[in-house]
Design an enzyme around this catalytic site. Structure first.
Site, mmCIF file in Angstrom:
data_model
loop_
_atom_site.group_PDB
_atom_site.id
_atom_site.type_symbol
_atom_site.label_atom_id
_atom_site.label_comp_id
_atom_site.label_asym_id
_atom_site.label_seq_id
_atom_site.Cartn_x
_atom_site.Cartn_y
_atom_site.Cartn_z
ATOM 1 N N CYS A 17 0.954 -1.215 -0.051
ATOM 2 C CA CYS A 17 0.171 0.063 0.119
ATOM 3 C C CYS A 17 0.843 1.223 0.042
ATOM 4 C CB CYS A 17 -0.875 0.057 0.927
ATOM 5 S SG CYS A 17 -0.131 -0.205 2.787
ATOM 6 N N HIS A 67 23.964 -2.439 40.487
ATOM 7 C CA HIS A 67 23.196 -3.637 41.145
ATOM 8 C C HIS A 67 22.281 -2.764 41.621
ATOM 9 C CE1 HIS A 67 22.536 -6.554 44.331
ATOM 10 N NE2 HIS A 67 23.537 -7.177 43.476
#
Length: 662
Positions: A37, A584
């Site tokens: 399209c 961490h």
């Protein structure tokens, strides 16, 4: 932000792009059908499991991949036609043996998906030319309204022929694409559609007022004369500009051809099948299918106008708000025939008028991103996407800019609803079909039907949507984390640019004196205050910690992710000058087995300071009895001689927090 191949400066030719996409969908043998399209390649695949969606998305030039309506849709943008042409000819040429009368691969789809697939395949190839001739019509409308050109001049007549011929012979255009979709003989389908127009355009030998003469059958009927086929009365509605009658007619033709091809000997099949098909279908269409489909089309138009009349404001707002959502899923194609049908039967359409605010809402949101964010990569993408959307192609703005950031997309939808409400409340009309863009606004100009001009509210609704989306996105479209990450990326790019100059320092030293940035928004604390002796003692190395108030975590430094814990709570990053950083998230969060963490980067990902690492649910961490305090540790200082804490107290993600001295 994850690194993809699109982030790299990689340019492929259309044929190379096509080759990579084809490989990603499983190769030519896995493609049952491919069409395109205005912005997408639409694949119907034999085996979805053989397609690699991530690989297709990573092809340079591909914006995104959407799976909808039983199709594997690869969104490319304006270059889609060139990429389509780069696919092997046996995939893109007419191949009726690969296409069923209900659309390729339709057997595995539900009726709604089949309908959408059929409509996209029929109308998609026509939209470019349709937009061009509609724009020419709009320009002529303005020229005559402003007395720049006389509507009775031969110059106007020639230009109007160029603009109007496409719509006058639209059934023949539709027949060509419908034949390809249904697997019919294209030229037989065009001949069938031509016969529907022939009755109203071309004169045939008749007895007129008692004398031999020539007159189109439809004009002969309208003059009060009887028209029949072997004694069966004929009703001849006008088929000019219609879409539904010819689609149904070609669908019926495809079934008849298939039946005939099964029984016809191959020596006579090429001419006997079209001969019998046309001899049967032309009178059948003129006697039954054509009138019935025309009444159906008129009924649909009347029904929609009845709904619109109940509340024009609500209808306009709702349609404008939902349009881009429908675009995402590919279901907007279901409304295209309705728009065209309304224009063919009524001479105008009020529903289509609401699509201009829908398009400009996403254009305005992308503009807001362009104006607010600083990253050069983001500005480049948002700027080009804004321009593309203003000219009617919204997929780059939706998939590349607004939807990934979420807020701009929904702000664009909200702004579209406001603009659509304006066009609906004032009954704004357009008098032709084209892609909704600034260039096609003239389709709403003037008052060709004498119903009163609605051009001013049409333009106001469109403009309000654009401006409201841009302003709303600029002020409300971004979280603090997004802005911080953007700022960090901008500063990193500036540093790289400076580092590239002769005699310049390395980029890592230019940016914040080689600083680490905060991995999350919250409060910076000294590492000694972390409730984990391994970190607080400095045994693993110097660093700092953040007590986060947001679950979005970013990289504290530019480098490569070398370690990602399976649980998603810890990351090791190595900078290009040898620094190794540990991030961490939380204390003892390893015991949560990754439950609060999602969207983590993978090992090997190249990140810049401020790029996305992981998203964490802080409430879930706290409910599990864990402390979300996040430690950033310089595990290997490389050539560094010391560190200095740059911030204490409140901090935003991506802001400098620790300086590394050399």
């Amino acid at each position: 932000m994850h690194s993809t191949r699109r982030d790299n400066v990689v340019k492929l030719s259309p044929s190379q792009t096509a080759d990579e996409i084809l490989a990603a969908v499983g190769g030519p043998s896995n493609v049952k059908e491919v069409t395109h399209c205005a912005t997408r390649l639409r694949f119907v695949l034999a085996d979805r499991a053989k397609a690699d969606k991530a690989a297709a998305q990573a092809v340079p030039g591909v914006i995104t991949v959407v799976e909808s309506s039983g199709q594997f849709q690869v969104v490319i943008g304006n270059a889609v036609a060139k990429v389509y042409d780069g696919l092997p000819g046996d995939l893109t040429s007419e191949a009726s043996d690969r296409t069923s009368p209900t659309g390729g691969g339709a057997g595995t789809k539900n009726p709604i998906s089949r309908l959408i697939d059929v409509m996209s395949g029929i109308f998609g190839p026509l939209l470019g030319v349709m937009a061009a001739v509609a724009m020419l019509k709009g320009i002529l409308m303005i020229a005559t309204e402003l007395d720049w050109l006389s509507a009775t001049s031969t110059t106007y007549a020639v230009l109007f022929a160029a603009a109007d011929a496409f719509f006058a012979f639209l059934p023949i255009m539709i027949a060509a694409t419908a034949a390809r979709k249904f697997g019919s003989n294209m030229f037989a389908a065009m001949a069938l559609a031509g016969s529907m127009l022939y009755t109203q355009l071309i004169g045939v030998n008749l007895i007129i007022d008692g004398e031999p003469g020539k007159m189109p059958l439809q004009a002969y009927l309208n003059a009060g004369n009887p028209v029949d086929f072997f004694g069966i009365p004929l009703q001849l509605p006008s088929y000019t500009g219609t879409v539904i009658p010819v689609i149904i007619a070609v669908w019926g033709l495809s079934w008849l051809e298939r039946g005939l091809n099964k029984v016809m000997h191959e020596a006579v099949r090429n001419f006997m099948t079209p001969l019998i098909s046309l001899a049967v279908m032309v009178p059948l269409v003129l006697l039954t299918i054509g009138p019935a489909a025309t009444w159906l089309a008129e009924g649909i138009a009347d029904g929609l106008m009845w709904v619109y009349d109940l509340s024009p404001l609500a209808t306009g707002a709702l349609l404008a708000a939902l349009w881009q959502v429908m675009v995402i899923f590919g279901i907007h194609w279901g409304l295209v025939p309705i728009f065209i049908n309304n224009i063919a039967t009524l001479g105008y359409d009020t529903l289509k008028a609401a699509i201009w605010p829908a398009v400009m809402g996403q254009a305005g949101a992308a503009l807001g991103v362009f104006l607010r964010l600083k990253s050069r990569k983001t500005k480049g993408l948002a700027g080009s996407a804004t321009l593309s959307a203003v000219f009617g192609i919204t997929e780059p703005a939706i998939y590349g800019v607004n939807l990934p950031r979420k807020r701009p997309f929904f702000i664009g939808i909200t702004a579209a609803a406001v603009g659509g409400a304006i066009t609906g409340a004032f009954g704004a009309k357009v008098y032709g079909y084209a892609l909704s863009s600034v260039l096609t606004l003239p389709l709403g100009f003037g008052d060709p039907l004498g119903l009163g001009s609605t051009f001013v509210p049409f333009v106001i609704g469109t403009a309000v949507s654009l401006v409201l989306a841009a302003v709303g996105t600029y002020f409300f479209g971004f979280s603090r984390e997004t802005l911080a990450a953007d700022r960090a990326e901008y500063e990193a790019s500036r540093a790289d640019a400076v580092a590239g100059e002769p005699g310049a320092q390395p980029a890592a030293e230019v940016m914040h004196a080689n600083s680490l940035v905060a991995p999350a928004s919250g409060r910076v604390v000294d590492l000694a205050q972390v409730a984990d002796p391994v970190f607080s003692s400095g045994a693993m190395g110097p660093g700092f910690a953040v007590v986060p108030d947001s679950g979005e975590f970013v990289s504290p430094i530019s480098g490569t992710v070398v370690v990602v814990q399976d649980t998603g709570h810890a990351f090791g990053i190595r900078s290009r000058d040898g620094l190794e950083i540990l991030v961490h998230i939380g204390i003892d969060t390893v015991k949560l087995a990754g439950a609060p963490f999602r969207d983590a980067v993978t090992t090997g990902t190249v990140v810049r300071a401020g790029d996305h690492l992981v998203t964490a649910d802080l409430d879930e961490i706290r409910r599990a009895g864990c402390d979300p305090t996040t430690a950033v540790i310089v595990v290997n200082t490389g050539t560094a001689t010391g560190v200095d804490l740059l911030a204490a107290g409140p901090v935003e993600a991506g802001a400098p927090a620790l300086a590394i001295q050399h």
